[in-house]
Enzyme design. Structure first.
Site, PDB file in Angstrom:
ATOM      1  CB  SER A 287      -1.877  -1.273   1.994  1.00 45.04           C
ATOM      2  OG  SER A 287      -2.351  -2.160   1.016  1.00 45.04           O
TER       3      SER A 287
ATOM      4  CE  LYS B 239       1.612   1.797  -1.027  1.00 46.19           C
ATOM      5  NZ  LYS B 239       0.340   1.391  -0.376  1.00 46.19           N
TER       6      LYS B 239
ATOM      7  CB  SER C   1      -0.013  -2.428  -1.409  1.00 53.51           C
ATOM      8  OG  SER C   1      -0.447  -1.225  -0.808  1.00 53.51           O
TER       9      SER C   1
END
Lengths: 491, 490
Positions: free
Chosen positions: A180, A81, A156
């Site tokens: 997330s 990420k 997210s």
């Protein structure tokens, strides 16, 4: 090399690489091709590092040909990420503010996975600064759900979830501050584990909300999550909230039978407002567990209903302070024209941050301001304690807590962008785990009538990751939801 | 500036509280491993943590905590078993994180007091409500950059202990006396190098005035960044007069922050209370509460040196020194150690050791700008000299010559004084016959002075003694010379 080989699980690929049935260069090359191909449709990556990945793959192949025991994940491609610092690669947090920022060092978890032999293929798209539940707040555009490109992948960590779902990488890291990892895992149909706060160091995670941010991972199986966790966990003296605990093998209990497992069913997770298909899929999963010898116990978590407001006070407060360092002075975006210092700050930050980030900075600044601190921040911390007490009481009656990860499957891109509160309610079942710090996993447990994935959340008490993975793994032995491939992404 | 009209001043009482920023003498910064050494090239001592790169986290330096504990114990304060680091949020280019890590609601030390000799009120107990740990910001350099500002983050993250007093001080003299005592104490217990030029010890003074007899505090102004005792005195005196004149002219004091301009000898408004920022303090989620165990405190306590106040009392009690001498000798640990070592090596000649330490030794050190720790005349060497005075080998006058020779390095070792005395032939002449001969010669050579003496001029006697001493090159025993001269003059 066949397409099937390139889309194996982490465990399968690590074994094949070790057995020299597959080289890391072959595997990495194949996956890079898939990534390139999917980029225009899914937009899962912010940075693709083909050159660096192949270099790492060649090094891994060299290691794998030596007689000594290779590192456990030698040659297995992964993605991070884009909130995780990776030496020499851009780390943008999907923000204009850091669009040109090259990380000068590796995050602890990135270093751990490097040491374990993984090959980093790139950095995945995300909601800006990890603020969002749909991956629509990214400066680099939304990520699309591989199961239906008109839908969001969740957020997210939407890029990581979608990349794993589309078989672009067998595993990817994420961070979970309010859901997330678990929520996009649920919406994208993969496994996502949020470990106990403090098990994986936060050093090198661009901070959103320090007391909640938790590094974790996406993979297709519980077993794979365990393999990655083995590489990511461990004490780090650079993070004062990292826990100094004996090392453990998180895959050690995978095969334990589930007889006698007590599953807590919180009334609050099965009430109104749950999508009918989600409720049916979760019921079916619970039936499956009963079949394996588990029992279900009704429990109550009366204060969990307060977790969304508590979260938006605490997370925003911490974020408003954490994001102050992005001031255009030392690095990051600086406005071109400004009249004085205050103007430089205000223009740089107005241009560098998107709307959702600004909203949270404003909320956080407000709740910490003089005269409001006690009413908001302090009160939220007190309620946070009450929520933790609810869970502590519940775990006297049960071993794990199950329910839907999100109240509904994925929604259409653009559907909730104008209604932040509706967006925030997506995390209603996941936030409590961040407020308490206890671990949780989301695993695929079905599809809705439109073919969108549904996730089952399994939560457990602190440090019970091995137990969580055991429960998820036994479920995956008897079901194949996790093995389904989104249309168009079959090998 | 001193207050010019005592009659006016007597109607007013000054109330002062001080906040002192004591830079702690750790090798590394409070939350990073970077060096705290002063004077390096800009930004060469700023680590990833100090420049606040994304993703970095603070890790507390236990050395800073240990120094805070040492201070707390030295002033008899409470070492809080649990204290909390908080974030003080504000934007400034030399504040890399956009917040300063400090302690707010729960400081590491609460309570304690410092004993100060007030010039007007005697022994004064100055109360310390709190002392807390915090980090320093970087520096903004506005010169040399032609319309731009340079940022040096070398200093960012240097550990500080901020020590706060109650408004217990009633004059600039008392404020300076407290600051000097505190300055001595923090160096004494080894938590700060005390270097005021480098900013290691700085004070903010909260100053207000009220009508004599009133028990309500007046509105205060805070004078920031006083980095010398002289500036502190001047700044407070100016501010007190400014406030009195303002009120007597019908005005009111506005609560504000002021800066002292040492060139113009005045304080100037920096910002008023209305401009005060909302720092949005909250506990730093990156740092767990600081928990200090009993064993840590006890270890630090056992390692504390004898404190200056206790030592002062002991010097007065055991060595019969005047209080003022005891106070001066305990201004620094090195000076006190020098004195004690010299006194004990000289066989308990404490009074004379004190006189020499505060007299010849201190004067020579000052003249040459040398620290006592590097004195060319060591304490044992001084003791060797003092012993020769005590046993009559040399007179006090000759001793000064020997001291100068030792200072110049004329001989080495603890017995340097003896070597010089022998080599220079300075041993005192106490032989009755020898002195009688010198005295007789002097009488014969100075008939005019003898005549004056006989005519009743007492001064002439001293003049003759001078001639005798000169003839003996100062070596004749003065007491014997005196007796023999009297006798021979009949």
């Amino acid at each position: 090399m066949t397409g099937v080989a390139s889309t194996g699980t982490v465990a399968e690929l690590a074994a094949a690489l070790r057995a020299r049935k597959l080289s890391s260069v072959e595997l990495t090359t194949a996956l890079l091709a898939r990534i390139e191909q999917a980029q225009s449709t899914l937009n899962t990556f912010v940075t693709i590092d083909a050159e660096g990945a192949l270099e790492q793959a060649r090094a891994a192949d060299a290691v794998l040909t030596r007689p000594d025991e290779p590192p456990p994940l030698a040659g297995v491609p992964i993605a991070h990420k884009d909130v995780i610092m990776t030496a020499g690669l851009p780390t943008t947090c999907s923000s204009r503010m850091l669009a040109n920022f090259i990380a000068p060092y590796d995050a602890h978890v990135a270093g751990g996975l490097r040491t374990a032999g993984t090959v980093l293929v790139g950095k995945t798209n995300m909601d800006e600064f990890a603020m969002g539940s749909s991956n629509e707040t990214s400066w680099f555009g939304p990520v699309r759900n591989p199961w239906n490109r008109d839908f969001v992948p969740g957020g997210s960590s939407g890029g990581s979830a979608a990349a794993v779902a589309a078989r672009l990488v067998p595993a990817a890291t994420g961070t979970d501050t309010g859901g997330s990892i678990r929520q996009p895992a649920s919406l994208s149909g993969v496994c996502g584990l949020k470990p106990t706060y403090g098990v994986c160091s936060r050093y090198g995670l661009v901070a959103f909300a320090s007391s909640l941010d938790t590094p974790g991972m996406f993979a297709r199986t519980a077993e794979d999550c365990g393999l990655l966790l083995n590489a990511m966990a461990g004490h780090d003296a650079r993070d004062s909230t990292s826990l100094d605990r004996p090392r453990e093998d998180y895959t050690r209990d995978l095969e334990l039978p589930l007889e006698g497992l007590r599953i807590g069913m919180p009334a609050e997770y099965f009430g109104d407002g749950i999508d009918a298909d989600v409720a049916a899929a979760v019921d079916q999963a619970l039936a499956q567990f009963r079949k394996q010898g588990a029992t279900t116990v009704p429990i109550v978590l009366p204060n969990v209903r307060l977790s969304v407001p508590v979260y938006y006070v605490i997370a925003s407060a911490e974020a408003s302070s954490n994001l102050s360092r992005f001031d255009g002075v030392r690095y990051g975006h600086r406005a071109k024209d400004y009249t004085d210092l205050a103007d430089m700050y205000s223009k740089s930050r107005a241009e560098g941050f998107g709307a959702e980030v600004k909203r949270r900075i404003l909320i956080g600044t407000y709740v910490l301001s003089h005269g409001y601190y006690d009413a908001y921040y302090l009160k939220a911390q007190q309620v946070r304690r009450l929520i933790a007490d609810d869970f502590a009481r519940a775990y006297q009656q049960c071993d794990v807590i199950m329910g839907p990860t999100a109240p509904a499957p994925a929604f259409r891109i653009g559907d909730k962008t104008d209604d932040p509160v509706q967006m925030y309610l997506n995390d209603i079942f996941t936030i409590a785990g961040n407020l308490t710090g206890a671990p949780g996993i989301s695993i695929p447990c079905g599809f809705d009538r439109r073919g969108l994935p549904i996730g089952l959340q399994i939560q457990a008490n602190y440090f019970a990751e091995a137990r969580l993975l055991n429960v998820a793994h036994r479920y995956q032995l008897d079901t194949d939801w996790h093995a389904r491939v989104p249309g168009g992404f079959a090998p | 500036m001193s207050t010019s009209n005592p009659a006016t001043v007597n109607r007013w009482e000054t109330v002062i509280g001080l906040e002192t920023h004591v830079q702690l003498s750790t090798a590394a910064k409070i939350f990073s491993g970077a060096s705290t050494a002063f004077g390096a090239a800009p930004n060469t001592q700023a680590s990833a943590v100090d420049i606040a790169l994304p993703g970095v986290l603070p890790v507390l330096n236990r050395g800073a905590v240990e120094r805070a504990i040492r201070f707390g114990l030295a002033v008899g304060g409470n070492i809080n078993r649990r204290s909390v680091f908080a974030r003080k949020n504000y934007f400034y280019p030399d504040l890399p994180k956009g917040y300063q890590i400090s302690q707010y609601e729960f400081p590491v030390v609460t309570g304690g007091e410092v004993g100060v000799a007030s010039p007007t009120r005697g022994d004064l107990r100055v109360h310390l409500p709190r002392a807390h740990l915090e980090e320093v910001a970087g520096m903004s350099l506005h010169e040399d950059f032609h319309g731009m500002t340079g940022i040096d983050l070398n200093r960012a993250g240097t550990p500080l202990l901020e020590i706060v007093t109650e408004p217990d001080l009633r004059s600039s003299d008392e404020a300076v006396a407290y600051a000097r005592t505190l300055h001595g104490l923090v160096r004494w217990i080894g938590i700060c190098d005390g270097n005021m030029q480098e900013g290691s010890f700085r004070c903010d003074a909260n100053v207000s005035v009220r009508r004599t007899g009133s028990d309500v505090l007046g509105t205060r102004c805070e004078i920031k960044n006083l980095n010398s005792f002289r500036f502190m005195q001047e700044a407070i005196d100016f501010e007190v007069r400014r406030q009195i004149e303002l009120i007597e002219d019908g005005g009111t004091v506005v609560q504000e922050t002021r800066l002292y301009d040492p060139d113009r000898h005045e304080t100037r408004s920096m910002r008023s209370k209305e401009d005060a920022q909302d720092y949005r303090y909250f506990p730093d989620p990156d740092l767990p509460p600081l928990v200090i165990g009993e064993d840590w405190i006890e270890r630090v306590r056992s390692e504390l040196p004898e404190l200056p106040e206790a030592m002062r009392a002991r010097f007065v009690r055991d060595h019969a020194l005047p209080a003022a001498d005891a106070a001066t000798l305990t201004a620094s640990r090195e000076l006190a150690a020098y004195f004690e070592s010299a006194a004990s090596a000289a066989g308990g000649e404490a009074k004379i050791a004190a006189n020499w330490t505060l007299g010849e030794v201190s004067a020579a050190l000052n003249r040459n700008d040398i620290d006592i720790a590097r004195s060319p005349v060591s304490a044992p060497q001084l003791a060797g000299l003092l012993k020769r005075i005590a046993d009559g080998t040399i007179s006090g006058k000759i001793a000064k010559e020997v001291f100068d020779a030792m200072w110049a390095g004329e001989a080495d070792g603890d017995a340097a004084a003896d070597t010089i005395i022998d080599r220079r032939g300075l041993r005192q002449i106490s032989d009755q016959g020898a002195i009688e001969r010198i005295v007789a010669d002097a009488i014969a050579a100075n008939p005019a002075i003898v005549a004056e003496y006989k005519a009743g001029k007492e001064k002439a006697f001293n003049s003759l003694i001078g001639r005798v001493m000169a003839a003996s090159k100062g070596r004749a025993n003065p007491a014997q010379v005196n007796a023999i001269l009297k006798q021979l003059l009949g």
